[in-house]
Design an enzyme around this catalytic site. Structure first.
Site, short mmCIF file in Angstrom:
data_model
loop_
_atom_site.label_atom_id
_atom_site.label_comp_id
_atom_site.label_asym_id
_atom_site.label_seq_id
_atom_site.Cartn_x
_atom_site.Cartn_y
_atom_site.Cartn_z
N SER A 16 11.69 22.70 28.48
CA SER A 16 10.28 23.62 28.22
C SER A 16 10.38 23.74 26.46
O SER A 16 11.61 23.69 25.81
CB SER A 16 10.15 25.16 29.22
OG SER A 16 9.25 25.99 27.80
N THR A 63 5.14 28.75 33.60
CA THR A 63 4.88 26.93 34.28
C THR A 63 4.43 26.80 35.13
O THR A 63 5.40 27.79 36.06
CB THR A 63 5.69 26.61 32.89
OG1 THR A 63 4.85 25.23 32.58
CG2 THR A 63 6.75 26.45 33.05
N LYS A 67 1.07 29.19 37.95
CA LYS A 67 0.67 29.33 37.16
C LYS A 67 -0.27 29.80 37.99
O LYS A 67 -0.81 31.14 37.67
CB LYS A 67 0.41 28.24 36.41
CG LYS A 67 0.79 28.20 35.42
CD LYS A 67 -0.07 26.54 34.16
CE LYS A 67 0.65 26.23 32.78
NZ LYS A 67 0.43 25.25 32.07
P1 NAP Z 1 -1.65 18.80 38.22
O1 NAP Z 1 -2.70 20.59 38.32
O2 NAP Z 1 -1.06 18.22 39.05
O3 NAP Z 1 -3.14 17.78 38.09
C1 NAP Z 1 -2.73 16.08 37.42
C2 NAP Z 1 -4.20 15.63 37.62
O4 NAP Z 1 -3.68 14.13 37.26
C3 NAP Z 1 -5.34 15.26 38.37
O5 NAP Z 1 -6.38 15.11 38.02
C4 NAP Z 1 -4.26 14.13 39.35
O6 NAP Z 1 -5.72 13.51 40.45
C5 NAP Z 1 -4.68 13.20 38.17
N1 NAP Z 1 -3.24 12.20 38.35
C6 NAP Z 1 -1.97 12.14 38.81
N2 NAP Z 1 -1.58 10.85 38.39
C7 NAP Z 1 -2.51 10.23 39.06
C8 NAP Z 1 -2.96 8.89 39.68
N3 NAP Z 1 -1.52 8.47 39.56
N4 NAP Z 1 -4.42 8.12 39.73
C9 NAP Z 1 -4.98 8.73 39.10
N5 NAP Z 1 -5.12 10.10 38.37
C10 NAP Z 1 -4.12 10.89 38.54
O7 NAP Z 1 -1.27 18.49 36.13
P2 NAP Z 1 -2.05 19.41 35.34
O8 NAP Z 1 -1.94 21.11 35.00
O9 NAP Z 1 -3.50 19.28 35.18
O10 NAP Z 1 -1.57 18.80 34.17
C11 NAP Z 1 -2.48 17.89 33.32
C12 NAP Z 1 -1.42 17.11 32.07
O11 NAP Z 1 -1.84 17.53 31.11
C13 NAP Z 1 -0.11 17.58 32.54
O12 NAP Z 1 0.27 15.60 31.43
C14 NAP Z 1 0.36 18.26 31.32
O13 NAP Z 1 2.03 18.26 30.63
C15 NAP Z 1 -0.77 18.38 30.87
N6 NAP Z 1 -1.13 19.31 30.04
C16 NAP Z 1 -0.65 19.75 28.33
C17 NAP Z 1 -1.19 20.93 27.47
C18 NAP Z 1 -0.87 21.00 26.52
O14 NAP Z 1 -0.46 22.68 25.99
N7 NAP Z 1 -0.45 20.00 26.04
C19 NAP Z 1 -1.54 21.93 28.83
C20 NAP Z 1 -1.42 22.51 30.58
C21 NAP Z 1 -0.95 20.66 30.61
P3 NAP Z 1 -6.05 13.69 41.72
O15 NAP Z 1 -6.38 15.65 41.51
O16 NAP Z 1 -6.53 13.02 42.69
O17 NAP Z 1 -4.32 13.92 42.30
#
Ligand code: NAP
Length: 277
Positions: A16, A63, A67
């Protein structure tokens, strides 16, 4: 005066960057508080949050993977956190534990900062992903008056569930991107694709208009392949680091009493850490 203390709770959480962000502001504003890391396994989250005050904390960030559970454990939940189904910022008021989701305001503030007026055309938006982050993005876009949001996800059932949030949201498959991209004024990657250690984000940007704005939530690497390609073809871009910095401001204000500013210096500091400089 007692020293105010906050922390980030996760499992694992060593990666983090929140301690660096809050530590920068504590120093910047000459405050005596502290912000540290607490590695708490899922089965211990309830006990940890119930004893937050006894541990000397006035609040915390939560985190991955806490969450959703944090939302359930809080006494008062903001409308945003409830709609998104997840909380990332908690604070105590007396004995009462409050919860909010500041990823939503962080996403919006980052775009406001980078491209003021970005929300003047939200007739047609494409969001890649339907996980927790995508839910926050969609909720934020709806709050800014988006007229149509297409949620593209590998698991269509998950996108369908997200579409239930509002009638302006619809679910789509990756194979439909060719038709969805041409009218889009904004394209957001809210999947984990393109993040270091994750698979590549395979997307053909050819049908996307050059005037469209492209935002990536991924911030490791800072310059994702999506952003490199979008910039190369003339699109405006926004990286995920700004969102990370902006989501931290409401928590800092709750815990330490000052609304902090996301400065260029702070951004450079965290960027250097991400890039291992
Ligand atoms: P999550 O709940 O695990 O969701 C992951 C997403 O990515 C889902 O839509 C998943 O699709 C898709 N995905 C993962 N692997 C895949 C693959 N091989 N092919 C196609 N789709 C795939 O994660 P999250 O918390 O939403 O976070 C998503 C991203 O946002 C992360 O990289 C995280 O670091 C980033 N993030 C950034 C911030 C920031 O402050 N910048 C804040 C929050 C999150 P499926 O549903 O089909 O599995």
């Amino acid at each position: 005066m007692t020293v105010r203390r906050a922390c980030v709770v996760g499992w694992p959480v060593r990666h983090s960057r929140s301690p660096m962000i809050h530590g920068y502001w504590l120093h910047q504003y000459g405050l005596e508080g502290s912000y540290d890391i607490q590695e708490v396994p899922p089965e211990d989250l309830g006990a940890f949050l119930r004893t937050l005050q006894a541990r000397g904390y006035c609040g915390c960030n939560v985190t991955v993977p806490h969450k959703e559970e944090a939302l359930r454990l809080a006494d008062h939940v903001s409308e945003t956190a409830r709609a998104v189904g997840a909380a990332n910022t908690l604070w105590l008021d007396g004995e009462t534990l409050f919860a909010d989701n500041t990823d939503v305001s962080g996403f919006l503030a980052n775009l406001d900062d980078a491209h003021p007026e970005w929300d003047t055309d939200l007739a047609h938006v494409v969001v890649l992903g339907a996980g927790g982050a995508a839910r926050g993005v969609v909720w934020g876009l709806l709050s800014r008056g988006a007229k149509r949001i297409h949620v593209v996800n590998r698991n269509l059932a998950r996108a369908d569930e997200l579409a239930r949030l509002d009638e302006r949201v619809s679910a789509a498959r990756w194979s439909e991107l060719g038709e969805l991209l041409p009218p889009a004024a904004l394209l957001v990657n809210a999947t984990s694709l393109g993040m270091s250690g994750q698979p590549k984000l395979e997307i053909d940007l050819t049908p996307l208009a050059k005037q469209a704005l492209v935002a990536d939530l991924v911030y490791v690497p800072l310059e994702t392949e999506l952003l490199i390609e979008a910039r190369r073809r003339g699109n405006r871009v926004v990286d995920g680091l700004g969102m990370l910095l902006h989501q931290a401001t409401p928590g800092f204000e709750r815990w330490f009493g000052i609304r902090p500013v996301v400065t260029r210096e702070l951004r450079d500091l965290i960027a250097a850490d991400i890039e291992g400089r």
